[in-house]
Design an enzyme around this catalytic site. Structure first.
Site, PDB file in Angstrom:
ATOM      1  N   GLU A  16     -25.314  -2.123 -54.613  1.00  0.00           N
ATOM      2  CA  GLU A  16     -24.088  -1.791 -55.323  1.00  0.00           C
ATOM      3  C   GLU A  16     -24.459  -1.073 -56.608  1.00  0.00           C
ATOM      4  OE1 GLU A  16     -21.971  -5.316 -56.032  1.00  0.00           O
ATOM      5  OE2 GLU A  16     -21.896  -5.923 -53.938  1.00  0.00           O
ATOM      6  N   GLN A  17     -23.727  -0.001 -56.872  1.00  0.00           N
ATOM      7  CA  GLN A  17     -24.014   0.787 -58.068  1.00  0.00           C
ATOM      8  C   GLN A  17     -22.721   1.097 -58.771  1.00  0.00           C
ATOM      9  OE1 GLN A  17     -26.363   4.239 -57.376  1.00  0.00           O
ATOM     10  NE2 GLN A  17     -26.055   5.083 -59.385  1.00  0.00           N
ATOM     11  N   TYR A  26     -26.373   0.890 -63.538  1.00  0.00           N
ATOM     12  CA  TYR A  26     -27.206  -0.244 -63.247  1.00  0.00           C
ATOM     13  C   TYR A  26     -27.041  -0.566 -61.777  1.00  0.00           C
ATOM     14  CZ  TYR A  26     -22.771  -2.690 -63.947  1.00  0.00           C
ATOM     15  OH  TYR A  26     -21.460  -3.086 -63.886  1.00  0.00           O
ATOM     16  N   LYS A  27     -28.070  -1.122 -61.178  1.00  0.00           N
ATOM     17  CA  LYS A  27     -28.035  -1.447 -59.768  1.00  0.00           C
ATOM     18  C   LYS A  27     -28.269  -2.935 -59.605  1.00  0.00           C
ATOM     19  CE  LYS A  27     -29.673   3.056 -58.209  1.00  0.00           C
ATOM     20  NZ  LYS A  27     -30.679   3.793 -57.423  1.00  0.00           N
ATOM     21  N   VAL A  28     -27.470  -3.531 -58.698  1.00  0.00           N
ATOM     22  CA  VAL A  28     -27.579  -4.949 -58.425  1.00  0.00           C
ATOM     23  C   VAL A  28     -27.719  -5.112 -56.927  1.00  0.00           C
ATOM     24  CG1 VAL A  28     -26.483  -7.186 -58.649  1.00  0.00           C
ATOM     25  CG2 VAL A  28     -26.135  -5.460 -60.409  1.00  0.00           C
TER      26      VAL A  28
END
Length: 609
Positions: A16-17, A26-28
């Site tokens: 998810e971005q 940020y990327k998670v």
């Protein structure tokens, strides 16, 4: 192949971005998960005073709002609903008594919302009594069951949270064995990364958190959280506010080093407090099976059709009529000014910060103790001193690599609590991006007629009558709300979407009652006596041109010598189509088309002989 994988590494990952307005990202990896663990004892079904809903009904309304928001905003998240203290038992392998798993840990859907609707209101309480019932309570077994729900999930979970809703501060009635079992299972859950929160509700005599639940819930994740709050939730709005504050994990847009001087550094996280809310993007589906399609980009050579890798391509820019070719590393080196971070430049009085310096919504920074030890202490000292002296910190701000630097004003903000001791405003610095000299324009303001003192005084009266306290969170975007209502109606198979109230529309009747005759008095002062705002304006007369006002078509004639010079220099393309057509007629050249290139080719062929 290494370069190929590096270039297309983000195509098949479940990542998810979220990109903010500032360009940061940020990327998670993984999904958020949330388990609602709700007390189903008889005390939860007791109605409040003056016809207020019961604690159980309040809790189910709150759960329903979370389900619907998840469906719209983050349908990939996992949600579960578990009841404890029930007479009936329903859980995987039926290993735990008096624990009823109403919904397994899975993505929310329309059917699940409809299942919750069956438990709302008086009929819902009766339905809950038939399906669930009220029996013995063992919070330890309920926590053990929730632990199994997490362990059965094979997906990667980025954040795991468990919310306990109850109005009993001593659920086991002094049974030490059950208390110890609950504390043990709570400790096991916290060791696996599950965050346990208590959403305690009102009860006669007050809710004593220190009696049992202080050992169950998780400690605050950072210093900005208050942990267990002593005041119970008495209204649905209070409960929903607490759930919303805990529902999603606060994610930093980026984590940077804040340099106060040579060798004095602290770590801060950059957060986005406000951003423009937009409709979710449409998902492209394959028309045969409605499966989502994925877009892939490939670059091919124009001559041989071969696939180009990133290292096969270069960058170029035309400067001084010459093409400057550069490698990607050279472009990155040109863009790089310094490493990402904040560098303190000095301090300025707060009155030096003007309204016209505002470029975009401000960011917010908060210390990251895990990155650099002692950051919180130093950050707090800087915050307090800036607030006491009424100054802001001027910094150079580089959000990420290969990004031009910006000047930013760090405006201090102290922590504030509301009446229920819930954090209303967090402590930290607002990061206000400042304009450069090139960004500020000098406008030539048109000077209009000046209003008289009597007109100004009358307008002041009107403004004074229409003043009200504006709060941005009191107005919802009607377009977005209607969009969400339509989605909800489609997802829940409703006949029609629920109507919305457009709060942006002016309240005409209230305005008229407040102003009274002031509007007419202002019109009499400003407009002439024969002014009719509903009348049509007089048609403007077009100025007559030379030749009696009739528009004459000017013919442009060129000598044969002039046309041959244009042919020899190759400048026929600079002439207009009208001139080229007239030249063809003048020299008796017949053309098969009227396009500019066809006219140029015909003239070139004829005049080159």
């Amino acid at each position: 192949m290494a370069d190929w994988k590096e270039y297309y590494q983000n195509e098949d990952d479940d990542v998810e971005q979220d990109e903010e307005d500032s360009g940061g990202d940020y990327k998670v990896s993984g999904r958020d998960s949330l388990v609602f663990l709700i007390d189903a004892s008889k005390e939860m079904f007791i109605k409040g005073e003056d016809g207020e809903p019961s604690n159980f009904d309040m809790t189910m309304q709150c759960v329903r709002s979370v389900y619907t928001s998840k469906i719209i905003s983050s349908d990939k998240d996992l949600v579960a609903l578990v009841f404890y203290g029930t007479e009936q038992s329903k859980n995987p392998r039926n290993s735990f008594k008096h624990v009823y798993v109403y919904h397994d840990l899975d993505s929310p859907g329309a059917q699940r919302v409809q299942d919750i609707d069956k438990l709302l209101g008086e009929k819902g309480a009766q339905m809950a009594g038939k399906i669930l019932g009220s029996g013995e309570t063992s919070l330890g077994e309920a926590l053990w069951c929730c632990s199994n729900l997490y362990s059965d999930i094979k997906l990667r979970l980025s954040h795991k949270r468990l919310m306990i809703f109850t109005c009993r501060d001593d659920p086991h009635g002094g049974d030490g064995a059950k208390d110890r079992q609950a504390r043990t299972k709570a400790a096991d859950l916290k060791e696996t990364g599950v965050v346990i929160d208590l959403m305690h509700l009102t009860k006669p005599g007050g809710f004593d958190v220190s009696l049992f639940f202080c050992d169950i819930v998780s400690p605050p994740e950072d210093e900005s959280e208050l942990g267990v709050q002593t005041e119970p939730s008495r209204k649905l709005e209070d409960l929903q506010k607490r759930v919303r504050a805990k529902e999603l994990k606060k994610r930093a847009q980026s984590r940077l080093t804040f340099s106060l001087g040579e060798g004095v550094n602290l770590a801060v996280g950059v957060y986005v407090l406000a951003r423009t809310a937009t409709k979710p993007p449409a998902v492209r589906l394959y028309r045969d099976n409605n499966e989502p399609v994925r877009t892939k980009t490939r670059y091919f050579h124009t001559h041989n059709g071969g696939i180009l890798l990133p290292n096969d391509m270069k960058r170029a820019q035309v400067y001084g009529k010459k093409q400057i070719v550069m490698e990607k590393d050279e472009v990155d080196e040109i863009k790089k000014f310094d490493d990402p971070g904040l560098v303190l430049m000095g301090f300025k009085p707060m009155d030096r910060l003007k309204l016209h310096h505002h470029l975009r919504p401000a960011l917010f920074i908060y210390p990251e103790e895990e990155q650099i030890s002692g950051s919180s202490c130093m950050f707090t000292a800087l915050l307090l001193k800036c607030s006491e002296k009424n100054v802001f910190a001027l910094c150079r701000y580089i959000p990420r690599r290969n990004t031009p630097p910006r000047f930013a004003a760090l405006v201090p903000q102290r922590e504030e609590m509301d009446q229920s001791q819930t954090q209303a405003t967090p402590p930290g610095f607002h990061v206000i991006l400042l304009p450069f000299a090139d960004d500020i324009r000098t406008l030539d303001v048109h000077e209009g007629p000046t209003a008289s003192d009597e007109q100004v005084d009358k307008m002041k009266e009107i403004v004074h009558k229409l003043r009200f306290k504006y709060r941005s969170d009191a107005f919802e975007n009607p377009v977005l709300q209607q969009h969400y209502r339509n989605l909800e109606a489609l997802a829940l198979d409703m006949l029609a979407p629920e109507p919305i109230e457009d709060l942006t529309m002016p309240k005409v009747k209230m305005i008229d009652d407040r102003l009274g005759p002031l509007v007419q008095e202002f019109k009499d002062l400003v407009y002439p006596s024969d002014y009719n705002p509903e009348g049509k304006p007089a048609a403007k007369r077009k100025p007559a041109e030379s030749g009696g006002g009739a528009e004459k078509k000017a013919k442009i004639e060129m000598s044969e010598e002039e046309m041959k010079n244009h042919v020899a220099k190759g400048t026929l393309g600079k002439l207009t189509v009208a001139v080229l057509k007239e030249a063809c007629k003048q020299f008796g050249i017949r053309t098969t088309g009227t396009k500019k290139q066809e006219l140029i080719d015909a003239l070139t062929t004829q005049l080159s002989k």
